[in-house]
Write a protein that holds these residues in place. Structure first.
Motif, PDB file in Angstrom:
ATOM      1  N   ALA A 111       0.833  -1.210   0.000  1.00 27.33           N
ATOM      2  CA  ALA A 111       0.000   0.000   0.000  1.00 27.33           C
ATOM      3  C   ALA A 111       0.864   1.255   0.000  1.00 27.33           C
ATOM      4  O   ALA A 111       0.577   2.211  -0.743  1.00 27.33           O
ATOM      5  CB  ALA A 111      -0.942  -0.001   1.199  1.00 27.33           C
ATOM      6  N   TRP A 112       1.916   1.277   0.815  1.00 28.45           N
ATOM      7  CA  TRP A 112       2.787   2.451   0.876  1.00 28.45           C
ATOM      8  C   TRP A 112       3.465   2.694  -0.469  1.00 28.45           C
ATOM      9  O   TRP A 112       3.544   3.829  -0.937  1.00 28.45           O
ATOM     10  CB  TRP A 112       3.832   2.305   1.973  1.00 28.45           C
ATOM     11  CG  TRP A 112       3.282   2.273   3.354  1.00 28.45           C
ATOM     12  CD1 TRP A 112       2.086   2.765   3.796  1.00 28.45           C
ATOM     13  CD2 TRP A 112       3.908   1.699   4.498  1.00 28.45           C
ATOM     14  NE1 TRP A 112       1.936   2.541   5.142  1.00 28.45           N
ATOM     15  CE2 TRP A 112       3.046   1.878   5.603  1.00 28.45           C
ATOM     16  CE3 TRP A 112       5.113   1.034   4.705  1.00 28.45           C
ATOM     17  CZ2 TRP A 112       3.346   1.443   6.881  1.00 28.45           C
ATOM     18  CZ3 TRP A 112       5.416   0.590   5.985  1.00 28.45           C
ATOM     19  CH2 TRP A 112       4.549   0.797   7.065  1.00 28.45           C
ATOM     20  N   LEU A 113       3.985   1.640  -1.082  1.00 27.95           N
ATOM     21  CA  LEU A 113       4.658   1.795  -2.367  1.00 27.95           C
ATOM     22  C   LEU A 113       3.686   2.329  -3.412  1.00 27.95           C
ATOM     23  O   LEU A 113       4.058   3.184  -4.224  1.00 27.95           O
ATOM     24  CB  LEU A 113       5.283   0.474  -2.811  1.00 27.95           C
ATOM     25  CG  LEU A 113       6.424  -0.052  -1.948  1.00 27.95           C
ATOM     26  CD1 LEU A 113       6.928  -1.383  -2.484  1.00 27.95           C
ATOM     27  CD2 LEU A 113       7.561   0.946  -1.810  1.00 27.95           C
ATOM     28  N   ASP A 114       2.462   1.837  -3.380  1.00 22.50           N
ATOM     29  CA  ASP A 114       1.440   2.316  -4.308  1.00 22.50           C
ATOM     30  C   ASP A 114       1.154   3.803  -4.068  1.00 22.50           C
ATOM     31  O   ASP A 114       1.121   4.598  -5.014  1.00 22.50           O
ATOM     32  CB  ASP A 114       0.173   1.471  -4.168  1.00 22.50           C
ATOM     33  CG  ASP A 114      -0.837   1.767  -5.251  1.00 22.50           C
ATOM     34  OD1 ASP A 114      -0.455   1.751  -6.445  1.00 22.50           O
ATOM     35  OD2 ASP A 114      -2.015   2.020  -4.908  1.00 22.50           O
ATOM     36  N   GLU A 115       0.968   4.188  -2.805  1.00 20.25           N
ATOM     37  CA  GLU A 115       0.714   5.596  -2.461  1.00 20.25           C
ATOM     38  C   GLU A 115       1.858   6.502  -2.902  1.00 20.25           C
ATOM     39  O   GLU A 115       1.638   7.648  -3.298  1.00 20.25           O
ATOM     40  CB  GLU A 115       0.548   5.754  -0.943  1.00 20.25           C
ATOM     41  CG  GLU A 115      -0.712   5.197  -0.364  1.00 20.25           C
ATOM     42  CD  GLU A 115      -0.670   5.176   1.169  1.00 20.25           C
ATOM     43  OE1 GLU A 115       0.200   5.832   1.774  1.00 20.25           O
ATOM     44  OE2 GLU A 115      -1.515   4.477   1.760  1.00 20.25           O
ATOM     45  N   LEU A 116       3.076   5.985  -2.820  1.00 20.74           N
ATOM     46  CA  LEU A 116       4.265   6.769  -3.159  1.00 20.74           C
ATOM     47  C   LEU A 116       4.629   6.676  -4.639  1.00 20.74           C
ATOM     48  O   LEU A 116       5.641   7.231  -5.066  1.00 20.74           O
ATOM     49  CB  LEU A 116       5.453   6.307  -2.290  1.00 20.74           C
ATOM     50  CG  LEU A 116       5.301   6.524  -0.791  1.00 20.74           C
ATOM     51  CD1 LEU A 116       6.379   5.768  -0.018  1.00 20.74           C
ATOM     52  CD2 LEU A 116       5.330   8.009  -0.460  1.00 20.74           C
ATOM     53  N   HIS A 117       3.817   5.959  -5.399  1.00 25.44           N
ATOM     54  CA  HIS A 117       4.044   5.770  -6.835  1.00 25.44           C
ATOM     55  C   HIS A 117       5.405   5.134  -7.113  1.00 25.44           C
ATOM     56  O   HIS A 117       6.122   5.548  -8.022  1.00 25.44           O
ATOM     57  CB  HIS A 117       3.885   7.091  -7.601  1.00 25.44           C
ATOM     58  CG  HIS A 117       2.574   7.759  -7.341  1.00 25.44           C
ATOM     59  ND1 HIS A 117       1.370   7.269  -7.798  1.00 25.44           N
ATOM     60  CD2 HIS A 117       2.265   8.859  -6.602  1.00 25.44           C
ATOM     61  CE1 HIS A 117       0.393   8.036  -7.387  1.00 25.44           C
ATOM     62  NE2 HIS A 117       0.895   9.016  -6.651  1.00 25.44           N
ATOM     63  N   VAL A 118       5.730   4.139  -6.292  1.00 28.07           N
ATOM     64  CA  VAL A 118       6.964   3.377  -6.443  1.00 28.07           C
ATOM     65  C   VAL A 118       6.592   2.025  -7.055  1.00 28.07           C
ATOM     66  O   VAL A 118       5.613   1.398  -6.638  1.00 28.07           O
ATOM     67  CB  VAL A 118       7.653   3.160  -5.074  1.00 28.07           C
ATOM     68  CG1 VAL A 118       8.842   2.228  -5.195  1.00 28.07           C
ATOM     69  CG2 VAL A 118       8.068   4.498  -4.477  1.00 28.07           C
ATOM     70  N   ALA A 119       7.355   1.603  -8.037  1.00 28.71           N
ATOM     71  CA  ALA A 119       7.095   0.306  -8.662  1.00 28.71           C
ATOM     72  C   ALA A 119       7.198  -0.802  -7.616  1.00 28.71           C
ATOM     73  O   ALA A 119       8.052  -0.751  -6.729  1.00 28.71           O
ATOM     74  CB  ALA A 119       8.097   0.051  -9.775  1.00 28.71           C
ATOM     75  N   PRO A 120       6.343  -1.788  -7.715  1.00 26.12           N
ATOM     76  CA  PRO A 120       6.428  -2.894  -6.760  1.00 26.12           C
ATOM     77  C   PRO A 120       7.727  -3.667  -6.961  1.00 26.12           C
ATOM     78  O   PRO A 120       8.316  -3.627  -8.042  1.00 26.12           O
ATOM     79  CB  PRO A 120       5.208  -3.759  -7.092  1.00 26.12           C
ATOM     80  CG  PRO A 120       4.845  -3.408  -8.487  1.00 26.12           C
ATOM     81  CD  PRO A 120       5.284  -1.985  -8.705  1.00 26.12           C
ATOM     82  N   PRO A 121       8.170  -4.379  -5.930  1.00 25.63           N
ATOM     83  CA  PRO A 121       9.387  -5.175  -6.085  1.00 25.63           C
ATOM     84  C   PRO A 121       9.179  -6.284  -7.119  1.00 25.63           C
ATOM     85  O   PRO A 121       8.038  -6.650  -7.414  1.00 25.63           O
ATOM     86  CB  PRO A 121       9.631  -5.748  -4.687  1.00 25.63           C
ATOM     87  CG  PRO A 121       8.358  -5.591  -3.951  1.00 25.63           C
ATOM     88  CD  PRO A 121       7.574  -4.509  -4.605  1.00 25.63           C
ATOM     89  N   PRO A 122      10.269  -6.840  -7.658  1.00 27.08           N
ATOM     90  CA  PRO A 122      10.139  -7.879  -8.676  1.00 27.08           C
ATOM     91  C   PRO A 122       9.638  -9.217  -8.120  1.00 27.08           C
ATOM     92  O   PRO A 122       9.279 -10.102  -8.886  1.00 27.08           O
ATOM     93  CB  PRO A 122      11.554  -8.017  -9.238  1.00 27.08           C
ATOM     94  CG  PRO A 122      12.438  -7.552  -8.137  1.00 27.08           C
ATOM     95  CD  PRO A 122      11.664  -6.494  -7.411  1.00 27.08           C
ATOM     96  N   VAL A 123       9.629  -9.348  -6.802  1.00 29.97           N
ATOM     97  CA  VAL A 123       9.160 -10.563  -6.143  1.00 29.97           C
ATOM     98  C   VAL A 123       7.879 -10.216  -5.391  1.00 29.97           C
ATOM     99  O   VAL A 123       7.798  -9.177  -4.738  1.00 29.97           O
ATOM    100  CB  VAL A 123      10.241 -11.106  -5.169  1.00 29.97           C
ATOM    101  CG1 VAL A 123       9.737 -12.306  -4.399  1.00 29.97           C
ATOM    102  CG2 VAL A 123      11.511 -11.450  -5.940  1.00 29.97           C
ATOM    103  N   ALA A 124       6.901 -11.090  -5.473  1.00 28.17           N
ATOM    104  CA  ALA A 124       5.614 -10.839  -4.824  1.00 28.17           C
ATOM    105  C   ALA A 124       5.781 -10.586  -3.329  1.00 28.17           C
ATOM    106  O   ALA A 124       6.630 -11.206  -2.685  1.00 28.17           O
ATOM    107  CB  ALA A 124       4.682 -12.027  -5.040  1.00 28.17           C
ATOM    108  N   THR A 125       4.992  -9.667  -2.801  1.00 32.64           N
ATOM    109  CA  THR A 125       4.975  -9.435  -1.357  1.00 32.64           C
ATOM    110  C   THR A 125       3.916 -10.356  -0.765  1.00 32.64           C
ATOM    111  O   THR A 125       2.729 -10.085  -0.849  1.00 32.64           O
ATOM    112  CB  THR A 125       4.666  -7.958  -1.025  1.00 32.64           C
ATOM    113  OG1 THR A 125       3.479  -7.572  -1.713  1.00 32.64           O
ATOM    114  CG2 THR A 125       5.802  -7.048  -1.433  1.00 32.64           C
TER     115      THR A 125
END
Length: 163
Positions: A111-125
């Motif tokens: 959620a934080w990465l999405d809010e910050l417009h940061v690409a998700p990591p290459p490995v699933a969280t």
């Protein structure tokens, strides 16, 4: 149930995560505590050099495998600023470490990465127990969420300013 001493270990993880950001790394910090309560290892992300496996939880697994007996590993607790990624959860399981206590969850991180417009990591969280069923876990702890989100924001801003 989490105790005051355990909250101190989680607070140390947040400090280590801040140190990671200060050194140009993503904000993750972890502490390995043995069954007597002694801190045996601590570290933070060191991925800025290009090796994306340099997560503190993975380093703890490597260190524990080399320096602790299987019984000592099983009786230990890993405290960490963020829930283990699948790579770190697998390493934790393979070396037979005990309980994991995490300040923030994979769900919060996503959620934080999405809010910050940061690409998700290459490995699933994923939640730890989807990777390593049966490992005792505790977390997240809402009292630490704001501090950790701020560290992720600080890192994201610093990372954007590099380019």
């Amino acid at each position: 149930m989490i105790y005051e001493t355990e909250m101190k270990h989680l607070a140390r993880c947040v400090e280590l995560a801040s140190m990671a950001v200060d050194s140009g790394n993503p904000p993750f910090g972890s502490v390995l505590v043995d069954e007597t309560g002694a801190v045996r290892y601590e570290g933070h992300n060191e991925t800025a050099g290009g090796d994306e496996t340099r997560h503190p939880e993975f380093e703890i697994a490597r260190w524990a495998a080399a320096n602790m007996t299987p019984d000592e590993r099983a009786a230990s607790t890993v405290y960490t600023s963020g829930e283990h990624c699948p790579m770190c959860a697998a390493a934790h399981g393979w070396v037979g470490l005990g309980r994991i206590v995490y300040a923030s969850s994979s769900e919060q991180l996503s959620a934080w990465l999405d809010e910050l417009h940061v690409a998700p990591p290459p490995v699933a969280t994923l939640p730890i127990n989807q990777v390593v069923p049966g490992v005792p876990t505790e977390g997240p702890f809402p009292t630490l969420a704001d501090a950790l989100r701020e560290l992720h924001e600080r890192y994201a801003l610093a990372d954007r300013n590099k380019t």
